[in-house]
Design an enzyme around this catalytic site. Structure first.
Site, PDB file in Angstrom:
ATOM      1  N   LEU A  11       7.352  -7.948  18.631  1.00 24.39           N
ATOM      2  CA  LEU A  11       6.528  -7.279  19.639  1.00 24.39           C
ATOM      3  C   LEU A  11       6.885  -5.810  19.791  1.00 24.39           C
ATOM      4  O   LEU A  11       7.027  -5.286  20.895  1.00 24.39           O
ATOM      5  CB  LEU A  11       6.664  -8.006  20.979  1.00 24.39           C
ATOM      6  N   GLY A  15       2.872  -4.887  16.742  1.00 25.17           N
ATOM      7  CA  GLY A  15       2.724  -6.291  17.086  1.00 25.17           C
ATOM      8  C   GLY A  15       2.032  -6.481  18.423  1.00 25.17           C
ATOM      9  O   GLY A  15       1.110  -7.305  18.562  1.00 25.17           O
ATOM     10  N   VAL A  75       7.527  -7.486  11.775  1.00 21.72           N
ATOM     11  CA  VAL A  75       8.911  -7.026  11.857  1.00 21.72           C
ATOM     12  C   VAL A  75       9.170  -6.030  10.731  1.00 21.72           C
ATOM     13  O   VAL A  75       8.341  -5.857   9.831  1.00 21.72           O
ATOM     14  CB  VAL A  75       9.900  -8.209  11.754  1.00 21.72           C
ATOM     15  N   SER A 129      -3.334  -0.972   8.419  1.00 23.31           N
ATOM     16  CA  SER A 129      -3.303   0.475   8.590  1.00 23.31           C
ATOM     17  C   SER A 129      -4.105   0.891   9.806  1.00 23.31           C
ATOM     18  O   SER A 129      -5.086   0.251  10.177  1.00 23.31           O
ATOM     19  CB  SER A 129      -3.864   1.169   7.344  1.00 23.31           C
ATOM     20  N   GLY A 131      -2.200   2.613  12.508  1.00 26.32           N
ATOM     21  CA  GLY A 131      -1.256   2.958  13.548  1.00 26.32           C
ATOM     22  C   GLY A 131      -1.514   2.187  14.833  1.00 26.32           C
ATOM     23  O   GLY A 131      -2.196   1.157  14.853  1.00 26.32           O
ATOM     24  N   LYS A 183      -1.878  -1.544   0.010  1.00 25.10           N
ATOM     25  CA  LYS A 183      -1.415  -0.796   1.188  1.00 25.10           C
ATOM     26  C   LYS A 183      -0.419   0.287   0.781  1.00 25.10           C
ATOM     27  O   LYS A 183      -0.415   1.395   1.340  1.00 25.10           O
ATOM     28  CB  LYS A 183      -0.773  -1.754   2.194  1.00 25.10           C
ATOM     29  N   HIS A 186      -2.400   3.074  -0.611  1.00 24.25           N
ATOM     30  CA  HIS A 186      -3.023   3.716   0.557  1.00 24.25           C
ATOM     31  C   HIS A 186      -2.054   4.702   1.189  1.00 24.25           C
ATOM     32  O   HIS A 186      -2.411   5.849   1.496  1.00 24.25           O
ATOM     33  CB  HIS A 186      -3.429   2.627   1.561  1.00 24.25           C
ATOM     34  N   ASN A 187      -0.816   4.267   1.388  1.00 25.72           N
ATOM     35  CA  ASN A 187       0.170   5.139   2.014  1.00 25.72           C
ATOM     36  C   ASN A 187       0.521   6.321   1.119  1.00 25.72           C
ATOM     37  O   ASN A 187       0.789   7.419   1.603  1.00 25.72           O
ATOM     38  CB  ASN A 187       1.432   4.355   2.372  1.00 25.72           C
ATOM     39  N   GLU A 190      -2.120   8.704   1.567  1.00 25.58           N
ATOM     40  CA  GLU A 190      -1.889   9.284   2.903  1.00 25.58           C
ATOM     41  C   GLU A 190      -0.880  10.417   2.819  1.00 25.58           C
ATOM     42  O   GLU A 190      -1.079  11.487   3.416  1.00 25.58           O
ATOM     43  CB  GLU A 190      -1.399   8.183   3.838  1.00 25.58           C
TER      44      GLU A 190
END
Length: 477
Positions: A11, A15, A75, A129, A131, A183, A186-187, A190
């Protein structure tokens, strides 16, 4: 009786916001965090009247989930993921699903898919993705792994993902670690986009001589045209922020940029697969360079006469647009080579759709990338598509002018200049690597090809008259 549609472990910011997003879309969610206080605080602050229940023990958490159980791990990548999986193994049953929603290395995901499959469990590695804002209101999601889990997680993932023209920015990527690989790329893109925009800002500020407010106006204007994108939009916004003394906040921020590894992983994979990911790799190196102690140099106040400013601003815009196209071109070249190497059947047009909304690199011309690969799935790279070839041709003169201007002004633009070098390399009938091959043959007898012979033939020259005719590779060494 189990009630929850899905459980989320972890969390932190991402999360928590994914849980709230799921609850908003009518899903019952169970949550667990290693720290009981974090779970209690989250429940107390955010989930009044929501279908979210917190648990401080794993047994109760798992027991609350409908079968087949779906547990999403939010996590830190690496050992923490393996530790969470180990704790779940004794509590889950055959057919249950574990989802890793962090930025895990794709090879780790491939390993986990195989290991859990042997235990009858499905494992999904999903890039997420966007944020904090994306997680809360609609991220881009890139799931891959054990396809047997897709129909179970699809309703949740596609409901909470961003939408473009009614289409969810989420679809099945492929087997093994392909979702996390997409991903990762993608980063990498970015990293490239962020560095290119920073270089354009630097040229506007210390080459053209605009102040911060004027730079903000330029980026806001650019965002209304072909450069329309999330990163251009937030750049214009960032440049309007003032510090407590009324001065631009950007001028108070240290210039040593951090990184969390995904850009580096992209560069490493490109080296392993032999893909010239020059722009993205230079963007990673630019962050590394920023951490070094700088030597004293010339002052950052090179400015143009006012009558020349508008023309140079337009040139920088063209250079940024062209370089961004190269960034995506290189990223898609890496995806194609990885698909070939690992045996993945990737949908390149579908990946562009996943990136059109919710994610950090969302931009207007992703629609053109989707069109290009939908019309021609076998497209070798974007420069073979008429739209992108034309766009680069039209921007070429501006691109060169901006790069020369930066060099003359002693303003470093490693990403933008490497993009132009890549473009020139693809369009040059001959490259200086002919001499490299001669050098390799001279000192290592590696052999070389000839332009007047079949491409499959190799030749060797006894350059010093006493080396003989044996070639490297013709014998065991």
């Amino acid at each position: 009786m189990p009630q929850a549609d899905i459980g989320v472990m972890g969390l932190a910011v991402m999360g928590q916001n994914l849980v709230l997003n799921m609850a908003d879309h009518g899903f019952a969610v169970s949550v667990y965090n290693r720290s009981r206080e974090t779970t209690e605080d989250f429940i107390a602050r955010w989930v009044e009247h929501r279908s979210v229940v917190g648990y401080d023990d794993l047994e109760g958490f798992v027991a609350s989930l409908q079968s087949p159980r779906k547990v999403m791990l939010m996590v830190k990548a690496g050992d923490a993921v393996d530790a969470m999986i180990a704790q779940l193994l004794g509590l889950l049953e055959s057919g249950d699903i574990i989802i890793d929603g962090g930025n895990s290395l794709y090879s780790d995901t491939t390993r986990r898919v195989k290991a859990l499959s042997e235990r009858g469990l499905h494992f999904v590695g999903s890039g997420v993705s966007g944020g904090e804002e994306g997680a809360r209101h609609g991220p881009s999601m890139m799931p891959g792994g054990d396809v047997g889990a897709w129909e179970q997680v699809r309703p949740i993932f596609q409901a909470i993902s961003a939408k473009v023209d009614g289409e969810p920015c989420c679809d099945w990527v492929g087997p093994e670690g392909s979702g996390h690989y997409v991903k990762m790329v993608h980063n990498g893109i970015e990293y490239g986009d962020m560095q290119l925009i920073a270089e354009a800002y630097w040229l506007l500020r210390y080459g053209v001589g605009l102040d911060v407010a004027e730079c903000a106006e330029v980026f806001a204007r650019w965002n209304e045209g072909v450069l329309d994108s999330y990163l251009i939009e937030i750049t214009a916004h960032i440049l309007t922020f003032k510090d407590s003394d009324g001065s631009p906040l950007i001028d108070k921020i240290r210039d040593n940029a951090g990184q969390k590894g995904t850009g580096k992983w992209t560069g490493i994979s490109a080296l392993e697969l032999g893909v010239p990911l020059s722009l993205i790799t230079e963007s990673v190196y630019a962050r590394c360079l920023s951490s070094l102690v700088r030597q004293e140099g010339k002052a950052l106040h090179v400015s143009l006469p006012s009558g020349e400013r508008n023309a140079m601003i337009d040139a920088i815009r063209g250079a940024l647009y062209a370089s961004k196209i190269i960034s995506y071109t290189q990223g898609y070249m890496l995806l194609r080579e990885a698909a070939k190497h690992y045996g993945w059947a990737l949908n390149y047009g579908g990946i562009a759709l996943m990136w059109r909304g919710g994610c950090i690199i969302r931009s207007r011309f992703l629609g053109e990338i989707r069109r290009a690969y939908t019309q021609n799935p076998a497209l070798e790279h974007l420069l073979h598509d008429a739209f992108f070839a034309s766009a680069l041709s039209e921007a070429e003169a501006s691109w060169r002018r901006a790069v020369v201007f930066a060099i003359d002004s002693a303003l470093p633009i490693p990403a933008m200049s490497s993009a132009l070098a890549f473009y020139d390399g693809l369009h040059s009938p001959r490259l200086p690597t002919a001499l490299v091959q001669a050098q390799r043959d001279y000192f290592g007898a590696h052999g070389y090809g000839r332009i007047d012979a079949d491409a499959s033939e190799t030749f060797h020259t006894d350059w010093i008259g006493s080396g003989g005719l044996a070639r490297s590779g013709s014998y065991e060494v």
